[in-house]
Design a protein around this motif. Structure first.
Motif, PDB file in Angstrom:
ATOM      1  N   TYR A  71     130.181 -21.532  -8.402  1.00  0.00           N
ATOM      2  CA  TYR A  71     129.474 -22.500  -9.235  1.00  0.00           C
ATOM      3  C   TYR A  71     129.895 -23.919  -8.872  1.00  0.00           C
ATOM      4  CZ  TYR A  71     128.200 -18.522 -12.182  1.00  0.00           C
ATOM      5  OH  TYR A  71     127.702 -17.330 -12.639  1.00  0.00           O
ATOM      6  N   GLU A  72     129.010 -24.847  -9.153  1.00  0.00           N
ATOM      7  CA  GLU A  72     129.321 -26.262  -9.026  1.00  0.00           C
ATOM      8  C   GLU A  72     128.827 -26.982 -10.277  1.00  0.00           C
ATOM      9  OE1 GLU A  72     127.270 -28.046  -5.767  1.00  0.00           O
ATOM     10  OE2 GLU A  72     125.371 -27.045  -6.187  1.00  0.00           O
ATOM     11  N   THR A  73     129.420 -28.131 -10.562  1.00  0.00           N
ATOM     12  CA  THR A  73     129.064 -28.882 -11.765  1.00  0.00           C
ATOM     13  C   THR A  73     128.227 -30.097 -11.383  1.00  0.00           C
ATOM     14  OG1 THR A  73     131.098 -28.176 -12.867  1.00  0.00           O
ATOM     15  CG2 THR A  73     129.948 -30.078 -13.798  1.00  0.00           C
ATOM     16  N   ILE A  74     127.006 -30.158 -11.914  1.00  0.00           N
ATOM     17  CA  ILE A  74     126.100 -31.281 -11.672  1.00  0.00           C
ATOM     18  C   ILE A  74     125.684 -31.844 -13.025  1.00  0.00           C
ATOM     19  CG2 ILE A  74     123.901 -32.028 -10.665  1.00  0.00           C
ATOM     20  CD1 ILE A  74     124.084 -29.676  -8.735  1.00  0.00           C
ATOM     21  N   ASN A  75     125.986 -33.147 -13.247  1.00  0.00           N
ATOM     22  CA  ASN A  75     125.673 -33.792 -14.529  1.00  0.00           C
ATOM     23  C   ASN A  75     126.236 -32.996 -15.708  1.00  0.00           C
ATOM     24  OD1 ASN A  75     124.220 -35.796 -13.150  1.00  0.00           O
ATOM     25  ND2 ASN A  75     122.326 -34.614 -13.275  1.00  0.00           N
ATOM     26  N   ASN A  76     127.486 -32.551 -15.538  1.00  0.00           N
ATOM     27  CA  ASN A  76     128.191 -31.791 -16.571  1.00  0.00           C
ATOM     28  C   ASN A  76     127.555 -30.442 -16.872  1.00  0.00           C
ATOM     29  OD1 ASN A  76     130.156 -33.819 -16.957  1.00  0.00           O
ATOM     30  ND2 ASN A  76     128.778 -34.929 -18.353  1.00  0.00           N
ATOM     31  N   VAL A  77     126.732 -29.959 -15.957  1.00  0.00           N
ATOM     32  CA  VAL A  77     126.100 -28.649 -16.111  1.00  0.00           C
ATOM     33  C   VAL A  77     126.618 -27.740 -14.997  1.00  0.00           C
ATOM     34  CG1 VAL A  77     123.944 -27.348 -16.156  1.00  0.00           C
ATOM     35  CG2 VAL A  77     124.039 -29.656 -17.142  1.00  0.00           C
ATOM     36  N   ARG A  78     127.087 -26.549 -15.357  1.00  0.00           N
ATOM     37  CA  ARG A  78     127.641 -25.603 -14.377  1.00  0.00           C
ATOM     38  C   ARG A  78     126.503 -24.764 -13.800  1.00  0.00           C
ATOM     39  NH1 ARG A  78     130.895 -20.679 -14.859  1.00  0.00           N
ATOM     40  NH2 ARG A  78     132.516 -20.681 -13.232  1.00  0.00           N
ATOM     41  N   ILE A  79     126.283 -24.891 -12.504  1.00  0.00           N
ATOM     42  CA  ILE A  79     125.144 -24.248 -11.835  1.00  0.00           C
ATOM     43  C   ILE A  79     125.666 -23.359 -10.699  1.00  0.00           C
ATOM     44  CG2 ILE A  79     123.005 -24.637 -10.532  1.00  0.00           C
ATOM     45  CD1 ILE A  79     122.841 -27.366 -11.929  1.00  0.00           C
ATOM     46  N   ARG A  80     125.110 -22.165 -10.584  1.00  0.00           N
ATOM     47  CA  ARG A  80     125.523 -21.253  -9.514  1.00  0.00           C
ATOM     48  C   ARG A  80     124.971 -21.740  -8.181  1.00  0.00           C
ATOM     49  NH1 ARG A  80     127.717 -16.193  -9.123  1.00  0.00           N
ATOM     50  NH2 ARG A  80     127.191 -15.008  -7.258  1.00  0.00           N
ATOM     51  N   LYS A  81     125.805 -21.696  -7.153  1.00  0.00           N
ATOM     52  CA  LYS A  81     125.411 -22.139  -5.814  1.00  0.00           C
ATOM     53  C   LYS A  81     124.493 -21.112  -5.154  1.00  0.00           C
ATOM     54  CE  LYS A  81     129.880 -24.388  -4.969  1.00  0.00           C
ATOM     55  NZ  LYS A  81     131.082 -24.384  -4.110  1.00  0.00           N
ATOM     56  N   ASP A  82     123.596 -21.614  -4.302  1.00  0.00           N
ATOM     57  CA  ASP A  82     122.751 -20.711  -3.517  1.00  0.00           C
ATOM     58  C   ASP A  82     123.563 -19.991  -2.444  1.00  0.00           C
ATOM     59  OD1 ASP A  82     120.455 -21.370  -4.947  1.00  0.00           O
ATOM     60  OD2 ASP A  82     120.031 -23.102  -3.654  1.00  0.00           O
ATOM     61  N   SER A  83     124.522 -20.696  -1.868  1.00  0.00           N
ATOM     62  CA  SER A  83     125.374 -20.094  -0.834  1.00  0.00           C
ATOM     63  C   SER A  83     126.783 -20.654  -0.952  1.00  0.00           C
ATOM     64  CB  SER A  83     124.804 -20.378   0.560  1.00  0.00           C
ATOM     65  OG  SER A  83     124.804 -21.772   0.820  1.00  0.00           O
ATOM     66  N   PHE A  84     127.741 -19.817  -0.659  1.00  0.00           N
ATOM     67  CA  PHE A  84     129.147 -20.223  -0.686  1.00  0.00           C
ATOM     68  C   PHE A  84     129.938 -19.248   0.186  1.00  0.00           C
ATOM     69  CE2 PHE A  84     128.163 -17.560  -4.323  1.00  0.00           C
ATOM     70  CZ  PHE A  84     129.128 -16.561  -4.269  1.00  0.00           C
ATOM     71  N   SER A  85     131.104 -19.683   0.613  1.00  0.00           N
ATOM     72  CA  SER A  85     131.933 -18.869   1.502  1.00  0.00           C
ATOM     73  C   SER A  85     132.590 -17.731   0.730  1.00  0.00           C
ATOM     74  CB  SER A  85     133.014 -19.732   2.148  1.00  0.00           C
ATOM     75  OG  SER A  85     132.427 -20.763   2.917  1.00  0.00           O
ATOM     76  N   ILE A  86     132.693 -16.587   1.399  1.00  0.00           N
ATOM     77  CA  ILE A  86     133.297 -15.390   0.815  1.00  0.00           C
ATOM     78  C   ILE A  86     134.395 -14.894   1.748  1.00  0.00           C
ATOM     79  CG2 ILE A  86     132.892 -12.999   0.086  1.00  0.00           C
ATOM     80  CD1 ILE A  86     130.011 -13.796  -0.515  1.00  0.00           C
TER      81      ILE A  86
END
Length: 403
Positions: A71-86
Motif C-alpha cells: 500500500y501507499e498513502t496518497i492525500n492521507n488515503v491508503r491505496i493498494r499498489k498495482d505492482s510492488f516487489s515481492i
C-alpha cells in the motif's frame, strides 16, 4: 588545601555529635525526601526490568522483519499498489550477512482443510529450505533445496493437526497420506513437534505458490541475529541488499522490536522524572531545615567565630567550615533516608507480590546511589552557602563583644 578541608569536616562531625538530636530533627525533611526518592526510583527500576523481561519473552529483540509494502498513502488515503516487489526464495542466495544470523522466508495464511468427515481450521506456513529454528521434525524431514527447486507437492503437519485429522493413527504411520490444500493435493512428508504452538499447523513449500497468491499475501523475511548488538548492522546490510536487488527499499518495510524497549524506557524515564520532581519538594524542605540549623549555629557560635578570626582565620576558612558542616549534615540525613528507603521497599515488595501474584522485584542500581550522592552534595552546598557567607562576614571585634 586538602588538610584544611579534612580538618573542616572533622570539626563539622564534632559539632553534629554535640547537637545530635537537634541535627536529627532538623534533617527530618531530607530523611523523608531521600527515603521516598530511593523507594520510588528502585520500584521504577524494578518495573522497567520486569517490563523488559515481558517484552523479551513475547517478542525477540534479535529479530528483523522485512515485509513488502503493498500500500501507499496518497492525500492521507491508503491505496493498494498495482505492482510492488515481492521477496522470493531464490533471492536469498544473494543475501550476505557479516554477522551470525538465522534467516528464512515465510508466508502465513489460514484455511479450512477437509480430512474425511472432519474440517480442520489450520494455519498454513509457506516456507523454504530454511525455516524457524524451533521447528523440528518428529518423523520424516524438513524441506530440502531439491524439494523447492522441483516444486514437490509435499506438506509437513504438526502434532495438533495430526491428532485432529487422524486421531486413531500413530504419528509414524501418517507419512504418505494426502491432503487437499487449496488447489494442491499434497503428500504428508513429515510430522513436526508442537513446540509452543497450541493450534494445528501445516508447512508447505513456498515455491508451490503462484505469483498471484504471493501478491495477494506477500511473504516476509525474518532474520534472527545471534546477538542483540548485531541488529543495527544487520539491518543496514539488509537495506543494502534490497537496494542492490530491487533498486530501492520503497517497496519494503524493515521492522525491529528494539522500538518497543525504547518506548517502554521512555515511558519509565518520564514517570521517573515526574515522581522525582514531586518527591524533590520534600528534599527542598529538608534543605531549608539544614539552612535553619546552620543559621542557628552561626548565632550560637558568634564568639567562637570571632576568636577564630582574631587568631588568624580568614573568610575562606570560616566559609569552608560551615559549608563542610552543611554537606556533612545533608549527607548524614541522606544516609538515614537511603537506609529507610531500602528497608521500606524490602517490606513493600512482598505485599505487592501477594496482591498481584507477579514475580516483581525492586532494583537498586548504581544510578540511584549516584543520584542520592549528588543530592547530598547539592543540598549541602546550596543551603549552606548563605549561612557560611553570613558567618564569614562577622566582624571579630563585634563578635567577641557579644559574649
Amino acid at each position: 588545601m586538602l588538610k584544611k578541608i579534612s580538618s573542616s569536616f572533622l570539626l563539622a562531625i564534632q559539632n553534629i555529635r554535640s547537637h545530635f538530636f537537634h541535627t536529627l530533627l532538623s534533617v527530618l525533611g531530607i530523611v523523608i525526601g531521600v527515603a521516598s526518592l530511593v523507594a520510588i526510583l528502585s520500584l521504577i527500576d524494578g518495573m522497567e526490568e520486569y517490563a523488559n523481561q515481558q517484552i523479551t519473552q513475547t517478542t525477540s529483540l534479535k529479530a528483523i522483519a522485512v515485509r513488502s509494502n503493498a500500500y501507499e498513502t496518497i492525500n492521507n488515503v491508503r491505496i493498494r499498489k498495482d505492482s510492488f516487489s515481492i521477496l522470493h526464495s531464490a533471492d536469498l542466495a544473494e543475501l550476505n550477512l557479516s554477522k551470525p544470523a538465522h534467516y528464512y522466508l515465510t508466508r502465513v495464511s489460514v484455511d479450512a482443510i477437509a480430512v474425511g468427515d472432519s474440517t480442520i481450521g489450520t494455519n498454513i506456513w509457506a516456507t523454504g529450505e530454511k525455516t524457524h529454528p524451533r521447528i523440528k521434525a518428529l518423523h520424516g524431514r524438513l524441506f530440502s533445496a531439491k524439494d523447492l527447486k522441483e516444486e514437490n507437492k509435499i506438506v509437513l503437519i504438526n502434532e495438533h493437526f495430526a491428532k485432529k485429522a487422524w486421531p486413531k493413527d500413530s504419528l509414524n504411520t501418517l507419512l504418505g497420506k494426502t491432503l487437499q490444500v487449496g488447489t494442491h493435493q499434497l503428500t504428508v512428508h513429515g510430522v513436526l513437534e508442537n513446540d509452543r504452538s497450541t493450534s494445528p499447523h501445516l508447512l508447505v513449500p513456498i515455491t508451490l505458490l503462484t505469483e498471484a497468491e504471493l501478491k495477494a499475501n506477500a511473504p516476509e523475511l525474518i532474520i534472527e541475529a545471534e546477538s542483540v548488538e548485531d541488529v543495527v548492522l544487520l539491518k543496514e546490510e539488509v537495506m543494502t541488499f534490497l537496494k542492490t536487488k530491487y533498486g530501492s527499499t520503497k517497496d519494503f518495510s524493515i521492522q525491529t522490536n528494539e522500538m518497543r524497549v525504547k518506548q517502554a524506557s521512555q515511558g519509565f524515564l518520564l514517570f521517573r522524572i515526574i515522581m522525582g520532581m514531586i518527591v524533590g519538594i520534600s528534599v527542598l524542605v529538608g534543605g531549608i531545615g539544614v539552612m535553619n540549623v546552620l543559621l542557628i549555629s552561626v548565632t550560637e557560635r558568634t564568639v567562637e567565630i570571632g576568636i577564630r578570626k582574631a587568631v588568624g582565620a580568614n573568610r575562606t576558612d570560616i566559609m569552608l567550615q560551615f559549608l563542610s558542616e552543611s554537606v556533612t549534615v545533608s549527607t548524614f540525613g541522606s544516609l538515614i533516608g537511603l537506609t529507610l528507603g531500602v528497608l521500606g521497599t524490602m517490606a513493600f515488595i512482598p505485599i505487592v507480590r501477594a496482591i498481584t501474584e507477579m514475580p516483581f522485584q525492586a532494583a537498586y542500581t548504581v544510578n540511584t546511589m549516584l543520584v542520592i550522592g549528588v543530592i547530598s552534595l547539592l543540598v549541602g552546598i546550596i543551603f549552606g552557602t548563605y549561612p557560611a557567607i553570613r558567618a564569614s562576614r562577622l566582624d571579630p571585634v563585634e563578635a567577641i563583644r557579644r559574649e
